[in-house]
Design an enzyme around this catalytic site. Sequence first.
Site, PDB file in Angstrom:
ATOM      1  N   CYS A  64       0.856  -1.180   0.000  1.00 48.02           N
ATOM      2  CA  CYS A  64       0.000   0.000   0.000  1.00 48.02           C
ATOM      3  C   CYS A  64       0.897   1.237   0.000  1.00 48.02           C
ATOM      4  CB  CYS A  64      -0.997  -0.006   1.159  1.00 48.02           C
ATOM      5  SG  CYS A  64      -0.332   0.366   2.781  1.00 48.02           S
TER       6      CYS A  64
ATOM      7  N   THR B  62       1.846   3.580   2.282  1.00 46.18           N
ATOM      8  CA  THR B  62       2.844   3.698   3.344  1.00 46.18           C
ATOM      9  C   THR B  62       3.216   2.364   3.973  1.00 46.18           C
ATOM     10  OG1 THR B  62       1.220   3.981   5.108  1.00 46.18           O
ATOM     11  CG2 THR B  62       1.977   5.991   3.966  1.00 46.18           C
ATOM     12  N   GLY B  63       2.391   1.351   3.786  1.00 47.31           N
ATOM     13  CA  GLY B  63       2.602   0.064   4.433  1.00 47.31           C
ATOM     14  C   GLY B  63       1.946  -0.016   5.799  1.00 47.31           C
ATOM     15  N   ILE B  64       1.646   1.114   6.371  1.00 40.92           N
ATOM     16  CA  ILE B  64       1.103   1.149   7.729  1.00 40.92           C
ATOM     17  C   ILE B  64      -0.338   0.652   7.773  1.00 40.92           C
ATOM     18  CG2 ILE B  64       0.512   2.655   9.670  1.00 40.92           C
ATOM     19  CD1 ILE B  64       2.914   4.431   8.725  1.00 40.92           C
ATOM     20  N   GLY B  65      -1.177   1.169   6.896  1.00 45.21           N
ATOM     21  CA  GLY B  65      -2.590   0.776   6.894  1.00 45.21           C
ATOM     22  C   GLY B  65      -2.789  -0.703   6.660  1.00 45.21           C
ATOM     23  N   MET B  66      -2.080  -1.251   5.685  1.00 40.32           N
ATOM     24  CA  MET B  66      -2.201  -2.679   5.396  1.00 40.32           C
ATOM     25  C   MET B  66      -1.713  -3.520   6.571  1.00 40.32           C
ATOM     26  SD  MET B  66      -3.464  -3.702   2.513  1.00 40.32           S
ATOM     27  CE  MET B  66      -3.772  -3.234   0.843  1.00 40.32           C
TER      28      MET B  66
ATOM     29  N   HIS C 202      12.898 -12.380  14.655  1.00 42.91           N
ATOM     30  CA  HIS C 202      12.482 -12.096  16.024  1.00 42.91           C
ATOM     31  C   HIS C 202      11.001 -12.309  16.284  1.00 42.91           C
ATOM     32  CE1 HIS C 202      16.207  -9.440  16.936  1.00 42.91           C
ATOM     33  NE2 HIS C 202      16.487 -10.408  16.101  1.00 42.91           N
TER      34      HIS C 202
ATOM     35  N   ARG D 198      14.697 -17.707  22.624  1.00 41.56           N
ATOM     36  CA  ARG D 198      13.997 -16.548  23.176  1.00 41.56           C
ATOM     37  C   ARG D 198      12.920 -16.037  22.224  1.00 41.56           C
ATOM     38  NH1 ARG D 198      15.687 -10.586  23.396  1.00 41.56           N
ATOM     39  NH2 ARG D 198      17.092 -11.153  21.725  1.00 41.56           N
TER      40      ARG D 198
END
Length: 101
Positions: A16, A18-22, A49, A83
């Site tokens: 998308c 910004t990549g944030i919404g998806m 991780h 871990r």
Amino acid sequence: AKLVGGGKADRGILICKTGIGMAIIANKVQGVRAAACYDPEMARSAREHNDCNVCVLAASYTDFKTSKAILEAWLKTEPLAERHARRVKQIKEFEKKVRGK
């Protein structure tokens, strides 16, 4: 994300602006651990991780060459044991607790 959460795909890739919404939306799907990755090191870390199973690319912030490097790193990297395996187990347990399942 639905295919990954439903066990029909091991991993997924979303793109998308910004990549944030998806990433936010994908993480609403049970069993999905999505990460917006802006460089190959973030992609490796997300896999190692957190056993990230959905990689989200930002079309407005990464060019094709960088996106390709991100995906290559993400696809080649395996989760670390010890871990980090405990962390992923804790994420899964928390998800079940929050969703009541």
